[in-house]
Design a protein around this motif. Sequence first.
Motif, short mmCIF file in Angstrom:
data_model
loop_
_atom_site.label_atom_id
_atom_site.label_comp_id
_atom_site.label_asym_id
_atom_site.label_seq_id
_atom_site.Cartn_x
_atom_site.Cartn_y
_atom_site.Cartn_z
N ALA A 41 -31.86 -5.10 75.36
CA ALA A 41 -32.32 -4.01 76.23
C ALA A 41 -33.82 -3.79 76.09
O ALA A 41 -34.52 -3.53 77.08
CB ALA A 41 -31.56 -2.73 75.89
N ALA A 42 -34.34 -3.88 74.86
CA ALA A 42 -35.78 -3.70 74.64
C ALA A 42 -36.57 -4.84 75.26
O ALA A 42 -37.62 -4.62 75.87
CB ALA A 42 -36.07 -3.59 73.15
N ASP A 43 -36.08 -6.06 75.12
CA ASP A 43 -36.81 -7.22 75.63
C ASP A 43 -36.77 -7.31 77.15
O ASP A 43 -37.77 -7.63 77.80
CB ASP A 43 -36.23 -8.51 75.03
N LYS B 167 -35.95 -4.76 79.23
CA LYS B 167 -36.45 -3.51 79.80
C LYS B 167 -35.58 -2.96 80.94
O LYS B 167 -36.07 -2.23 81.80
CB LYS B 167 -37.90 -3.65 80.26
N TYR B 168 -34.31 -3.31 80.95
CA TYR B 168 -33.44 -2.72 81.97
C TYR B 168 -33.00 -1.32 81.55
O TYR B 168 -33.11 -0.94 80.38
CB TYR B 168 -32.23 -3.61 82.25
N MET B 169 -32.50 -0.57 82.52
CA MET B 169 -31.98 0.76 82.20
C MET B 169 -30.64 0.64 81.49
O MET B 169 -29.88 -0.29 81.72
CB MET B 169 -31.82 1.59 83.47
N VAL B 170 -30.37 1.62 80.67
CA VAL B 170 -29.12 1.68 79.92
C VAL B 170 -28.47 3.04 80.19
O VAL B 170 -29.16 4.06 80.28
CB VAL B 170 -29.38 1.51 78.41
N ALA B 171 -27.15 3.04 80.30
CA ALA B 171 -26.39 4.29 80.42
C ALA B 171 -25.41 4.35 79.26
O ALA B 171 -24.56 3.47 79.12
CB ALA B 171 -25.66 4.34 81.76
N GLY B 172 -25.53 5.38 78.43
CA GLY B 172 -24.71 5.51 77.24
C GLY B 172 -23.68 6.62 77.37
O GLY B 172 -23.98 7.69 77.91
N ALA B 173 -22.49 6.37 76.87
CA ALA B 173 -21.42 7.36 76.97
C ALA B 173 -21.65 8.57 76.08
O ALA B 173 -21.13 9.65 76.37
CB ALA B 173 -20.09 6.71 76.62
N HIS B 174 -22.45 8.40 75.00
CA HIS B 174 -22.63 9.51 74.06
C HIS B 174 -24.10 9.80 73.77
O HIS B 174 -24.45 10.30 72.71
CB HIS B 174 -21.87 9.23 72.77
N HIS B 175 -24.95 9.45 74.75
CA HIS B 175 -26.33 9.91 74.71
C HIS B 175 -26.38 11.25 75.45
O HIS B 175 -25.56 11.51 76.32
CB HIS B 175 -27.25 8.90 75.39
N ALA B 176 -27.35 12.09 75.11
CA ALA B 176 -27.44 13.40 75.75
C ALA B 176 -27.47 13.24 77.26
O ALA B 176 -28.23 12.43 77.81
CB ALA B 176 -28.69 14.13 75.26
N PHE B 177 -26.61 14.00 77.94
CA PHE B 177 -26.47 13.89 79.39
C PHE B 177 -27.83 13.99 80.08
O PHE B 177 -28.64 14.82 79.70
CB PHE B 177 -25.53 15.00 79.90
N GLY C 40 -33.40 -6.40 92.37
CA GLY C 40 -34.20 -6.63 91.17
C GLY C 40 -34.11 -5.54 90.12
O GLY C 40 -34.75 -5.63 89.07
N GLU C 41 -33.34 -4.49 90.38
CA GLU C 41 -33.16 -3.41 89.40
C GLU C 41 -31.80 -3.58 88.72
O GLU C 41 -30.83 -3.98 89.36
CB GLU C 41 -33.24 -2.05 90.08
N LYS C 42 -31.76 -3.24 87.45
CA LYS C 42 -30.54 -3.45 86.66
C LYS C 42 -30.26 -2.25 85.78
O LYS C 42 -31.17 -1.65 85.22
CB LYS C 42 -30.69 -4.71 85.79
N ILE C 43 -28.99 -1.92 85.67
CA ILE C 43 -28.55 -0.91 84.71
C ILE C 43 -27.31 -1.44 84.00
O ILE C 43 -26.46 -2.08 84.63
CB ILE C 43 -28.28 0.46 85.37
N VAL C 44 -27.24 -1.21 82.71
CA VAL C 44 -26.11 -1.64 81.89
C VAL C 44 -25.42 -0.38 81.34
O VAL C 44 -26.05 0.43 80.66
CB VAL C 44 -26.54 -2.56 80.74
N PHE C 45 -24.14 -0.26 81.67
CA PHE C 45 -23.32 0.85 81.17
C PHE C 45 -22.77 0.42 79.83
O PHE C 45 -21.92 -0.45 79.73
CB PHE C 45 -22.22 1.18 82.18
#
Length: 324
Positions: free
Chosen positions: A286-288, A290-300, A242-247
């Motif tokens: 992503a806002a609607d 509410k899953y986690m997001v992993a960004g390539a250029h967000h602060a580590f 039930g947990e999700k992350i989007v790269f």
Amino acid sequence: MQTRRALLKTSASLTFAAGAIAALPSAVLAKAPIVGRQAAGYYRLKLGDYEVTALSDGTVALPMARIYEGIEEKDAEAYLAGYFQKNPTETSVNAFLVNTGERLVLIDAGTGDLMGPSLGKLVANIEAAGYKASEIDDVILTHIHADHSGGLSRNGKRIFENAVLHVNEREANFWLKADAAAKSDLGIGPQIAQAEAAVGPYIAAGKFETFADDAAPVPGFTSVLRKGHTPGHSAIAIESKGEKIVFWGDIAHGDVLQYDRPEITVEFDVDQKQAAATRAIAFAEAADQKYMVAGAHHAFPGIGHVRRDETNYDWVPLLYSANY
């Protein structure tokens, strides 16, 4: 009562102590050198039955105020300053390793030796995290820009020697089947050459596969075509219990400006209009959801959530946890 003899005795003791300190080797009182580097760049989290490790390829100072399109440089610089970000702006390059228990899958491969000494630290951080490049079963690219594919190969040899490389089909066609006109273009031509050098050794070894739009690159992983930044730019997602992350790849560059102004693009976007439209869709979803997001250029480590606010959206970094 303190007598004169006691005072003299105390004074003598203090004089002796001062002399003893002065006689100690000078190294004891030497100033420590400035180190100038961080600890190994990895961060783990649990996602259901999976373990996700964020990996830093390093950071690089980029003139983001000038790179942003659709806003005056002075305005972008002032906006970034409001968030205590300088220009040039220190920009993270992140990749992510997923251990499913059955497969070890790397999402994006960093810069290798293409973008200077402050980057190219991915393999060292994979090893610091307890793995070896040779243990990785699959590499999935969100797209083939050099800061995502440059770490695949070096001097014609595969870095991830036992891995199969997976790329969206239209992305592969754009970079690896370019015509002579594209290859001779001063802007995109060098990028095509870099793509060929990075991916070519995997093709030659029979370790290269493409996946269709919105198809599964490998079992347990899904993709969503998020075109615009590049023609086949794709988000990669996993779910467990039930947990999700989007790269996310390069849906956003940085943590602030594009969240308030999703229409702002970057000069690296192949299709500026489409990139902005895609970002609006990705932010809303992503806002609607509410899953986690992993960004390539967000602060580590580049992992967090997107929430709506009065001006559009906010990036909310993941709360640091020493345990899971």
